[in-house]
Design a protein around this motif. Structure first.
Motif: not given
Length: 241
Positions: A175-182
């Motif tokens: 879930k967190d990675v979706e809000a952190l480009p790259g």
């Protein structure tokens, strides 16, 4: 059912179950009365049914608070991750379910594998006193562990201070990675959080009962059915002890 087991697990006539609200895989919501719902509350209900007593769910904001309450006559069983620090006061069953713990790294990070994280100069954001945080405390030798209170605060710490890694349960990191480009989630795991049922170490007969109950719950398919019932992704049935 042995009167000794009933006396140890329901000394007040009801099974009081300590529930960790912060684990979103095991507590997935609340019912119309505000009572926690999910795999761990249903496991507590199944224990109470076997004992032939009513159940009372005792919610806590974090697993550390559940563990701290051992010996205070606040709960009779606790459904949290089994860790050596907690096992000093709590007699745990084998795990009934497992959750992968791994790392998220920011865009452009040179870190490629789990093994690359424990290096000098690497700072890891973690959630204080989570089961995986306790594992990191025991095993990280060269990296620096920075803790925050709660999952959202750990993410904020990671982003605000531009840390090199964020430790967490894989389903939450997805879930967190979706809000952190790259950003990337590393393959594999540094640990698997062992979700178990425990009671105070003085309750020897009750601890034996809980160990047998958990093994039966896995073998009979009960745990698998509860995971399916609540639609949980990222939680798997633990292997037989």
């Amino acid at each position: 059912m042995s009167p000794e087991i009933i006396a140890q697990l329901a000394p007040h006539g009801v099974l009081r179950a300590g529930i960790n609200l912060s684990n979103f895989l095991l507590v997935t919501g609340r019912d119309v009365f505000g009572s926690p719902e999910g795999v761990s509350p249903d496991m507590a209900r199944a224990v109470a049914e076997r004992l032939g007593v009513a159940v009372r769910l005792v919610p806590y904001a974090s697993p550390g608070l559940v563990a701290d309450a051992c010996g205070t006559d606040s709960w009779d069983i606790a459904l949290i991750g089994a860790e050596p620090q907690r096992a000093q006061t709590i007699a745990f069953s084998a795990a009934y379910a497992e959750i992968e713990a791994t790392y998220l790294v920011p865009a452009g990070s040179p870190i490629a594998t789990i093994a690359d994280v424990d290096r000098p100069g690497v700072r890891i954001a973690s959630t204080a006193r989570a089961a995986y945080d306790l594992w990191l405390e025991r095993n990280i030798a060269q990296a620096t562990l920075l803790r925050a209170e709660g999952l959202d605060s750990a993410l904020t710490l990671f982003t605000a201070q531009k840390l090199e890694a964020l430790a967490g349960l894989r389903p939450r990191l997805l879930k967190d990675v979706e809000a952190l480009p790259g950003a990337r989630i590393l393959d594999g795991q540094f640990s698997a959080v062992q979700q178990a049922i425990g009671t105070a170490r003085a309750n020897a007969a009750a601890a034996d009962f809980l160990r047998s109950f958990v093994e039966e719950a896995k073998a009979s398919g009960l745990v698998a059915r509860l995971i399916e019932k609540h639609g949980v992704r990222g939680l798997s049935v633990a292997p037989a002890a």
